[in-house]
Write an enzyme that holds these catalytic residues in place. Structure first.
Site, PDB file in Angstrom:
ATOM      1  N   ASN A  78      15.738   2.193 -12.480  1.00 48.99           N
ATOM      2  CA  ASN A  78      17.236   2.140 -12.236  1.00 48.99           C
ATOM      3  C   ASN A  78      17.664   0.864 -12.824  1.00 48.99           C
ATOM      4  O   ASN A  78      17.537  -0.208 -12.380  1.00 48.99           O
ATOM      5  CB  ASN A  78      17.264   1.904 -10.878  1.00 48.99           C
ATOM      6  CG  ASN A  78      18.685   2.006 -10.357  1.00 48.99           C
ATOM      7  OD1 ASN A  78      19.573   1.828 -10.895  1.00 48.99           O
ATOM      8  ND2 ASN A  78      18.979   1.625  -8.999  1.00 48.99           N
ATOM      9  N   LYS A 122      20.373  -0.260 -13.035  1.00 51.58           N
ATOM     10  CA  LYS A 122      21.899  -0.739 -12.487  1.00 51.58           C
ATOM     11  C   LYS A 122      22.897  -0.942 -13.325  1.00 51.58           C
ATOM     12  O   LYS A 122      23.106  -0.387 -14.297  1.00 51.58           O
ATOM     13  CB  LYS A 122      21.651  -1.731 -11.434  1.00 51.58           C
ATOM     14  CG  LYS A 122      20.338  -1.620 -10.419  1.00 51.58           C
ATOM     15  CD  LYS A 122      20.071  -2.566  -9.414  1.00 51.58           C
ATOM     16  CE  LYS A 122      18.830  -2.086  -8.650  1.00 51.58           C
ATOM     17  NZ  LYS A 122      18.742  -2.906  -7.648  1.00 51.58           N
ATOM     18  N   HIS A 127      21.954   5.027  -2.761  1.00 52.59           N
ATOM     19  CA  HIS A 127      21.491   3.829  -2.875  1.00 52.59           C
ATOM     20  C   HIS A 127      22.088   2.841  -2.002  1.00 52.59           C
ATOM     21  O   HIS A 127      23.433   2.686  -1.946  1.00 52.59           O
ATOM     22  CB  HIS A 127      21.511   3.294  -4.414  1.00 52.59           C
ATOM     23  CG  HIS A 127      20.710   2.129  -4.861  1.00 52.59           C
ATOM     24  ND1 HIS A 127      21.230   0.799  -4.435  1.00 52.59           N
ATOM     25  CD2 HIS A 127      19.472   2.024  -5.319  1.00 52.59           C
ATOM     26  CE1 HIS A 127      20.319   0.096  -4.701  1.00 52.59           C
ATOM     27  NE2 HIS A 127      19.282   0.531  -5.588  1.00 52.59           N
ATOM     28  N   GLU A 182      23.077  -0.412  -2.524  1.00 51.84           N
ATOM     29  CA  GLU A 182      24.139  -0.813  -3.221  1.00 51.84           C
ATOM     30  C   GLU A 182      25.564   0.102  -3.265  1.00 51.84           C
ATOM     31  O   GLU A 182      26.644  -0.563  -3.060  1.00 51.84           O
ATOM     32  CB  GLU A 182      23.660  -1.477  -4.742  1.00 51.84           C
ATOM     33  CG  GLU A 182      22.762  -2.353  -4.487  1.00 51.84           C
ATOM     34  CD  GLU A 182      21.767  -2.579  -5.930  1.00 51.84           C
ATOM     35  OE1 GLU A 182      22.024  -1.787  -6.682  1.00 51.84           O
ATOM     36  OE2 GLU A 182      20.963  -3.318  -5.601  1.00 51.84           O
ATOM     37  N   GLU A 211      13.614   2.578   0.478  1.00 46.80           N
ATOM     38  CA  GLU A 211      13.972   1.090   0.079  1.00 46.80           C
ATOM     39  C   GLU A 211      14.474   0.374   1.022  1.00 46.80           C
ATOM     40  O   GLU A 211      15.530   0.259   1.414  1.00 46.80           O
ATOM     41  CB  GLU A 211      14.974   1.373  -1.083  1.00 46.80           C
ATOM     42  CG  GLU A 211      14.478   2.165  -2.526  1.00 46.80           C
ATOM     43  CD  GLU A 211      15.288   1.661  -3.745  1.00 46.80           C
ATOM     44  OE1 GLU A 211      14.652   1.424  -4.584  1.00 46.80           O
ATOM     45  OE2 GLU A 211      16.511   1.816  -3.604  1.00 46.80           O
ATOM     46  N   GLY A 266      15.630  -6.564  -4.739  1.00 47.68           N
ATOM     47  CA  GLY A 266      15.904  -7.531  -5.923  1.00 47.68           C
ATOM     48  C   GLY A 266      15.688  -9.049  -5.174  1.00 47.68           C
ATOM     49  O   GLY A 266      16.297 -10.043  -5.781  1.00 47.68           O
ATOM     50  N   SER A 326      11.632  -4.730  -5.092  1.00 46.05           N
ATOM     51  CA  SER A 326      10.776  -5.649  -5.770  1.00 46.05           C
ATOM     52  C   SER A 326       9.547  -5.130  -6.368  1.00 46.05           C
ATOM     53  O   SER A 326       8.390  -5.751  -6.253  1.00 46.05           O
ATOM     54  CB  SER A 326      10.659  -6.550  -4.712  1.00 46.05           C
ATOM     55  OG  SER A 326      11.873  -7.340  -4.576  1.00 46.05           O
TER      56      SER A 326
HETATM   57  P1  PGA Z   1      14.503  -3.943  -7.410  1.00 37.43           P
HETATM   58  O1  PGA Z   1      15.507  -2.866  -7.180  1.00 37.43           O
HETATM   59  O2  PGA Z   1      13.353  -3.174  -8.033  1.00 37.43           O
HETATM   60  O3  PGA Z   1      15.218  -4.786  -8.396  1.00 37.43           O
HETATM   61  O4  PGA Z   1      14.342  -4.486  -6.263  1.00 37.43           O
HETATM   62  C1  PGA Z   1      15.136  -1.560  -6.491  1.00 37.43           C
HETATM   63  C2  PGA Z   1      16.279  -0.744  -6.529  1.00 37.43           C
HETATM   64  O5  PGA Z   1      17.234  -1.103  -6.051  1.00 37.43           O
HETATM   65  O6  PGA Z   1      15.990   0.578  -6.706  1.00 37.43           O
END
Ligand code: PGA
Length: 237
Positions: A8, A10, A91, A93, A161, A167, A199
């Site tokens: 992803n 983003k 997600h 976010e 998640e 992140g 992460s």
């Molecule tokens: P990350 O994000 O690997 O940067 O923690 C994972 C995600 O949001 O799918």
């Protein structure tokens, strides 16, 4: 069941040139063989989907209406037409910054499936929910409301998640991930794929599949580095 490793990107990278370079590097490093045990999908921003060089594609979002006056939105049909196979829905976010509710997520999942897209459905508790002892309640609600009235979930993978792990570099422990995956399994089909995200790096990726029992990974930050992402894909094999 094949493991699924999804990258992803983003809202990255900032230019077409960088996106092309990243696709080029991934294309060189990741060998997609039809009989491989691992499926790989790259989820770039919409504007870079057409640069994929034949790598399997996922989108990061869609809108649940078919067409019309919805300024700024992208439909399932448009994604299908571009050769997109997967879409990430729910997600954290999107839930946080774009106020997506379980109801909206449910409509998006339904529409994606109707149009033949495969869904990576994200769920996960925040740090506050976890410390208040509400993790299981939150996961149950997100799954049940997100999948409400959806009769066929064969094309849905659930990505666990934990929001606090995204992140932050603070990835969820293997034991805790394992317990959450066991919990999630109570609400889906026996053969539903459960991914882990938060992460993920090449040092910890293999353990989520081999020890925590996940069927793949949703990788954010580390998917922007072709070498690191390739190592993560290899760790699943
Ligand atoms: P990350 O994000 O690997 O940067 O923690 C994972 C995600 O949001 O799918």
């Amino acid at each position: 069941m094949k493991n699924l490793i999804a990258g992803n990107w983003k809202m990255n990278p900032s230019s077409k040139k960088e996106a092309e370079e990243l696709f080029d590097n991934l294309k060189k490093k990741i060998k997609i063989k039809p009989d491989a045990q691992t499926e790989v999908v790259i989820c770039p921003p919409f504007v870079f989907l057409s640069l994929s060089k034949g790598l399997p594609l996922g989108a990061q979002n869609l809108f649940y209406e078919d067409k019309g006056a919805f300024t700024g939105e992208i439909s399932s049909a448009m994604l299908k037409d571009l050769g997109v196979e997967y879409v990430i829905i729910g997600h954290s976010e999107r839930r946080k910054y774009f106020s997506e509710t379980d109801e909206v997520i449910n409509k998006k999942i339904q529409k994606a499936l109707d149009l033949g897209l495969k869904v990576i459905f994200c769920i996960g508790e925040t740090a506050e929910e976890k410390s208040a002892g509400k993790k299981e309640e939150v996961l149950q609600r997100q799954i049940q409301d997100g999948l409400k009235d959806i009769l066929d979930i064969d094309n849905v993978s659930v990505a666990y998640e934990p929001v606090w792990a995204i992140g932050t570099g603070e990835n969820c422990s293997v034991q805790e991930t394992k317990e959450s995956i066991e919990f999630i399994k109570k609400f889906v089909k026996k053969d539903t794929r459960i991914l882990y995200g938060g992460s993920v790096k090449s040092e910890n990726s293999g353990a989520y599949i081999k020890e925590a029992g996940s069927n793949g990974l949703l990788v954010g930050g580390a998917s922007l580095d072709a070498e690191e992402f390739t190592k993560i894909v290899q760790s699943a094999e």
